[in-house]
Write a protein that holds these residues in place. Structure first.
Motif, PDB file in Angstrom:
ATOM      1  N   SER A  38       5.877   4.759  -3.426  1.00 51.47           N
ATOM      2  CA  SER A  38       6.270   3.413  -3.166  1.00 51.47           C
ATOM      3  C   SER A  38       5.683   2.892  -1.660  1.00 51.47           C
ATOM      4  O   SER A  38       5.708   1.629  -1.299  1.00 51.47           O
ATOM      5  CB  SER A  38       7.744   3.089  -3.030  1.00 51.47           C
ATOM      6  N   LEU A  39       4.700   3.422  -1.105  1.00 48.99           N
ATOM      7  CA  LEU A  39       4.219   2.945   0.203  1.00 48.99           C
ATOM      8  C   LEU A  39       3.237   1.924   0.081  1.00 48.99           C
ATOM      9  O   LEU A  39       2.309   2.075  -0.682  1.00 48.99           O
ATOM     10  CB  LEU A  39       3.521   4.308   0.850  1.00 48.99           C
ATOM     11  N   LYS A  40       3.349   0.929   0.857  1.00 49.07           N
ATOM     12  CA  LYS A  40       2.502  -0.162   0.904  1.00 49.07           C
ATOM     13  C   LYS A  40       1.524  -0.117   2.043  1.00 49.07           C
ATOM     14  O   LYS A  40       1.944  -0.127   2.992  1.00 49.07           O
ATOM     15  CB  LYS A  40       3.079  -1.408   0.780  1.00 49.07           C
ATOM     16  N   VAL A  41       0.165  -0.118   1.881  1.00 43.61           N
ATOM     17  CA  VAL A  41      -0.641   0.304   2.753  1.00 43.61           C
ATOM     18  C   VAL A  41      -1.509  -1.107   2.854  1.00 43.61           C
ATOM     19  O   VAL A  41      -2.091  -1.713   1.811  1.00 43.61           O
ATOM     20  CB  VAL A  41      -1.640   1.529   2.636  1.00 43.61           C
ATOM     21  N   LYS A 274      -0.725  14.715  -4.749  1.00 42.71           N
ATOM     22  CA  LYS A 274      -1.722  15.322  -4.322  1.00 42.71           C
ATOM     23  C   LYS A 274      -2.585  15.667  -5.347  1.00 42.71           C
ATOM     24  O   LYS A 274      -4.097  15.810  -5.341  1.00 42.71           O
ATOM     25  CB  LYS A 274      -1.276  16.604  -3.643  1.00 42.71           C
ATOM     26  N   ARG A 275      -2.190  16.147  -6.637  1.00 41.86           N
ATOM     27  CA  ARG A 275      -3.109  16.355  -7.768  1.00 41.86           C
ATOM     28  C   ARG A 275      -3.994  15.252  -8.019  1.00 41.86           C
ATOM     29  O   ARG A 275      -4.864  15.274  -8.253  1.00 41.86           O
ATOM     30  CB  ARG A 275      -2.234  17.023  -8.830  1.00 41.86           C
ATOM     31  N   PHE A 280      -8.977  12.118  -8.567  1.00 39.80           N
ATOM     32  CA  PHE A 280      -9.785  11.000  -8.454  1.00 39.80           C
ATOM     33  C   PHE A 280     -10.974  11.668  -7.753  1.00 39.80           C
ATOM     34  O   PHE A 280     -11.942  10.975  -7.911  1.00 39.80           O
ATOM     35  CB  PHE A 280      -9.125   9.786  -7.435  1.00 39.80           C
ATOM     36  N   HIS A 281     -10.650  12.467  -6.639  1.00 40.74           N
ATOM     37  CA  HIS A 281     -11.937  12.860  -5.730  1.00 40.74           C
ATOM     38  C   HIS A 281     -12.745  13.616  -6.664  1.00 40.74           C
ATOM     39  O   HIS A 281     -13.891  13.485  -6.618  1.00 40.74           O
ATOM     40  CB  HIS A 281     -11.451  13.893  -4.671  1.00 40.74           C
ATOM     41  N   GLU A 282     -12.387  14.078  -7.610  1.00 35.46           N
ATOM     42  CA  GLU A 282     -13.242  15.080  -8.588  1.00 35.46           C
ATOM     43  C   GLU A 282     -14.248  14.145  -9.584  1.00 35.46           C
ATOM     44  O   GLU A 282     -15.180  14.134  -9.685  1.00 35.46           O
ATOM     45  CB  GLU A 282     -12.576  16.172  -9.347  1.00 35.46           C
ATOM     46  N   LEU A 283     -13.466  13.059  -9.967  1.00 36.68           N
ATOM     47  CA  LEU A 283     -13.990  12.158 -10.940  1.00 36.68           C
ATOM     48  C   LEU A 283     -15.333  11.518 -10.208  1.00 36.68           C
ATOM     49  O   LEU A 283     -16.356  11.210 -10.709  1.00 36.68           O
ATOM     50  CB  LEU A 283     -13.149  11.163 -11.270  1.00 36.68           C
ATOM     51  N   PHE A 310      -1.613   3.496 -10.616  1.00 35.36           N
ATOM     52  CA  PHE A 310      -2.483   4.642  -9.934  1.00 35.36           C
ATOM     53  C   PHE A 310      -3.306   4.056  -9.048  1.00 35.36           C
ATOM     54  O   PHE A 310      -3.939   4.653  -8.133  1.00 35.36           O
ATOM     55  CB  PHE A 310      -3.278   5.325 -10.910  1.00 35.36           C
ATOM     56  N   SER A 311      -3.653   2.773  -9.233  1.00 33.97           N
ATOM     57  CA  SER A 311      -4.794   2.332  -8.186  1.00 33.97           C
ATOM     58  C   SER A 311      -4.369   2.100  -6.921  1.00 33.97           C
ATOM     59  O   SER A 311      -5.304   2.129  -5.715  1.00 33.97           O
ATOM     60  CB  SER A 311      -5.428   0.888  -8.632  1.00 33.97           C
ATOM     61  N   SER A 312      -3.203   2.154  -6.601  1.00 38.97           N
ATOM     62  CA  SER A 312      -2.568   1.860  -5.111  1.00 38.97           C
ATOM     63  C   SER A 312      -2.676   3.064  -4.325  1.00 38.97           C
ATOM     64  O   SER A 312      -2.951   3.007  -3.123  1.00 38.97           O
ATOM     65  CB  SER A 312      -0.926   1.511  -5.159  1.00 38.97           C
ATOM     66  N   ALA A 313      -3.086   4.227  -5.226  1.00 34.40           N
ATOM     67  CA  ALA A 313      -3.440   5.622  -4.238  1.00 34.40           C
ATOM     68  C   ALA A 313      -4.684   5.343  -3.601  1.00 34.40           C
ATOM     69  O   ALA A 313      -4.864   6.018  -2.382  1.00 34.40           O
ATOM     70  CB  ALA A 313      -3.480   6.728  -5.503  1.00 34.40           C
ATOM     71  N   PHE A 314      -5.449   4.419  -3.982  1.00 35.82           N
ATOM     72  CA  PHE A 314      -6.951   4.481  -3.293  1.00 35.82           C
ATOM     73  C   PHE A 314      -6.628   3.647  -1.813  1.00 35.82           C
ATOM     74  O   PHE A 314      -7.255   3.771  -0.877  1.00 35.82           O
ATOM     75  CB  PHE A 314      -7.945   3.466  -4.161  1.00 35.82           C
ATOM     76  N   THR A 315      -5.671   2.712  -1.656  1.00 37.65           N
ATOM     77  CA  THR A 315      -5.329   2.177  -0.473  1.00 37.65           C
ATOM     78  C   THR A 315      -4.517   3.060   0.351  1.00 37.65           C
ATOM     79  O   THR A 315      -4.551   3.236   1.605  1.00 37.65           O
ATOM     80  CB  THR A 315      -4.618   0.859  -0.705  1.00 37.65           C
ATOM     81  N   ARG A 316      -3.552   3.703  -0.151  1.00 36.12           N
ATOM     82  CA  ARG A 316      -2.790   4.759   0.423  1.00 36.12           C
ATOM     83  C   ARG A 316      -3.655   5.832   0.987  1.00 36.12           C
ATOM     84  O   ARG A 316      -3.243   6.358   2.044  1.00 36.12           O
ATOM     85  CB  ARG A 316      -1.607   5.374  -0.472  1.00 36.12           C
ATOM     86  N   HIS A 317      -4.512   5.962   0.458  1.00 33.30           N
ATOM     87  CA  HIS A 317      -5.547   7.366   1.144  1.00 33.30           C
ATOM     88  C   HIS A 317      -6.917   6.697   1.374  1.00 33.30           C
ATOM     89  O   HIS A 317      -7.856   7.177   0.959  1.00 33.30           O
ATOM     90  CB  HIS A 317      -5.539   8.312   0.165  1.00 33.30           C
ATOM     91  N   SER A 318      -6.793   5.461   2.250  1.00 37.52           N
ATOM     92  CA  SER A 318      -8.065   4.664   2.549  1.00 37.52           C
ATOM     93  C   SER A 318      -8.948   6.053   3.332  1.00 37.52           C
ATOM     94  O   SER A 318     -10.064   5.219   3.621  1.00 37.52           O
ATOM     95  CB  SER A 318      -7.581   3.577   3.340  1.00 37.52           C
ATOM     96  N   GLY A 319      -8.621   6.963   4.030  1.00 34.85           N
ATOM     97  CA  GLY A 319      -9.336   7.715   4.533  1.00 34.85           C
ATOM     98  C   GLY A 319     -10.380   8.569   3.768  1.00 34.85           C
ATOM     99  O   GLY A 319     -11.289   9.053   3.959  1.00 34.85           O
TER     100      GLY A 319
END
Length: 405
Positions: A38-41, A274-275, A280-283, A310-319
């Motif tokens: 639920s984290l908003k970044v 994490k999985r 995403f990283h592998e794709l 699922f798309s919110s994971a890209f902003t949560r892990h912006s590094g």
């Protein structure tokens, strides 16, 4: 078998059987959900990565037009038919203007659509384009092992080791598969693939026939192994991400390979996050440009167990990722694959793009040279007209002088 590292089979088996999710005792399950799911970044624009997409704009436009013509019966099309498809192709200039800008792509000629109709202008591939298509075929042949490995990996990451043929065809360009991979590549490897149903005639699927443990190594795992070889110290697989406070405990969790069975994990848990990031990283790592439009990833939500958001994971892990909004389309990009706007993690199949760009540049150079010559001719004509005007004025002055005399 395309690759032979027997020891990895035992390693992977041990990895799966001994895996135990790490749980920080200071965090409750509810707290985990709040921190991760639920984290908003705040999204931040990265102009250099946006530029990487902009740089490929003309290449992709030309590739779409070429594909449109090649898909026609006999690989020919009346110019006026192509003109009607401009909006669908996102072609913002008239077809004639496009042909002038890239003269190396097509030949034009007159022919009749029907036996008794008037002749109209047609397009067909130029000799240069046909030479490129032959080069493209050779590049695909030279990289067949890579293509097989990619296709196996896509199937191995899916929950049932099965993917829809329609979906695979839709993403073939993202991963570098040739147009005919289902009819030529797949049948040559019955030990890996089984085609169920007939493509184009209702539902059809591609199934994984056998599991190759050599393909079950993710880029993250390979990187850790390589680092361990160089340093002589065991390296724990993990992502390259900023150690921000909220993500520190998440990074401390054991890495979960995208090729592991995670049917026992809670969809909203930190471990599942994490999985999912690993998938995403592998794709993205398997893709040609290390970037994939989010709507395309969304087509595989069920197969790869992505959540609805699922798309919110890209902003949560912006590094790890960058979510570009360039062109009005969300595109997930792998940060580590780029240096500024340049792709540094280069897929061997990128050679196809490079050859095509060379073809475009050659045609564009001819176009600009032709424009330069035309401008020079116009300038010369204007200078001649100016000289003629001066001569006429001198003759008029002489006549007026004679009359006065």
């Amino acid at each position: 078998m395309l690759f032979n590292t027997k020891s990895f089979s035992l390693y992977l088996q041990n990895l799966i059987t001994t895996y135990k999710p790490h749980v920080n005792p200071n965090f409750t399950h509810t707290h985990q959900i709040k921190l991760i799911s639920s984290l908003k970044v705040v999204w931040r624009k990265d102009q250099k990565l946006d530029q990487a997409i902009e740089n490929d704009k003309q290449y992709k436009l030309c590739a779409r037009v070429v594909k449109e013509v090649l898909n026609e019966p006999g690989q020919v099309i009346p110019l006026r038919y192509l003109e009607k498809r401009r909006e669908r192709l996102s072609l913002n200039v008239k077809v004639r203007t496009f042909l002038n800008r890239y003269p190396g792509l097509f030949y034009t000629y007159y022919d009749r659509i029907k036996p008794k109709s008037d002749a109209v202008l047609f397009l067909r591939p130029s000799d240069r384009l046909r030479d490129f298509l032959e080069e493209e075929r050779k590049i695909y042949d030279n990289n067949e092992e890579l293509l097989v490995a990619k296709l196996c990996k896509l199937l191995m990451m899916s929950k049932d080791k099965v993917l829809s043929v329609d979906k695979l065809v839709h993403v073939k360009r993202e991963f570098g598969f040739p147009n005919d991979f289902l009819v030529k590549l797949v049948p040559r490897y019955p030990n890996y693939f089984k085609l169920v149903g007939c493509p184009g005639e209702g539902q059809s699927f591609l199934e994984l026939e056998s599991w190759n443990p050599d393909f079950a190594k993710s880029v993250i795992q390979l990187r850790a192994e390589e680092e361990a070889k160089l340093t002589g110290i065991p390296v724990r697989p993990n992502f390259n991400e900023e150690m921000r406070e909220w993500v520190r405990d998440w990074l401390e969790l054991d890495y979960i390979s995208p090729y592991e069975d995670v049917s026992n994990l809670d969809q909203s848990s930190q471990e599942m996050e994490k999985r999912t990031v690993a998938v995403f990283h592998e794709l993205l790592s398997l893709s040609i440009f290390k970037r994939i439009p989010v709507p395309i990833l969304g087509k595989f939500s069920d197969e790869y167990r992505f959540s609805n958001a699922f798309s919110s994971a890209f902003t949560r892990h912006s590094g790890i990722f960058y979510l570009s909004l360039k062109g009005g389309i969300k595109t997930a990009m792998l940060r580590e694959a780029y240096r500024h706007s340049e792709l540094i993690d280069r897929d061997p199949l990128l050679e196809i793009k490079e050859r095509f760009v060379e073809l475009l540049e050659k045609g564009k150079h001819e176009w600009t040279e032709q424009l330069r010559l035309q401008r020079e001719e116009v300038k010369k004509d204007m200078e001649k007209m100016a000289l003629r005007s001066e001569d006429e004025e001198e003759k008029l002055d002489e006549l007026m002088y004679d009359e006065q005399m």
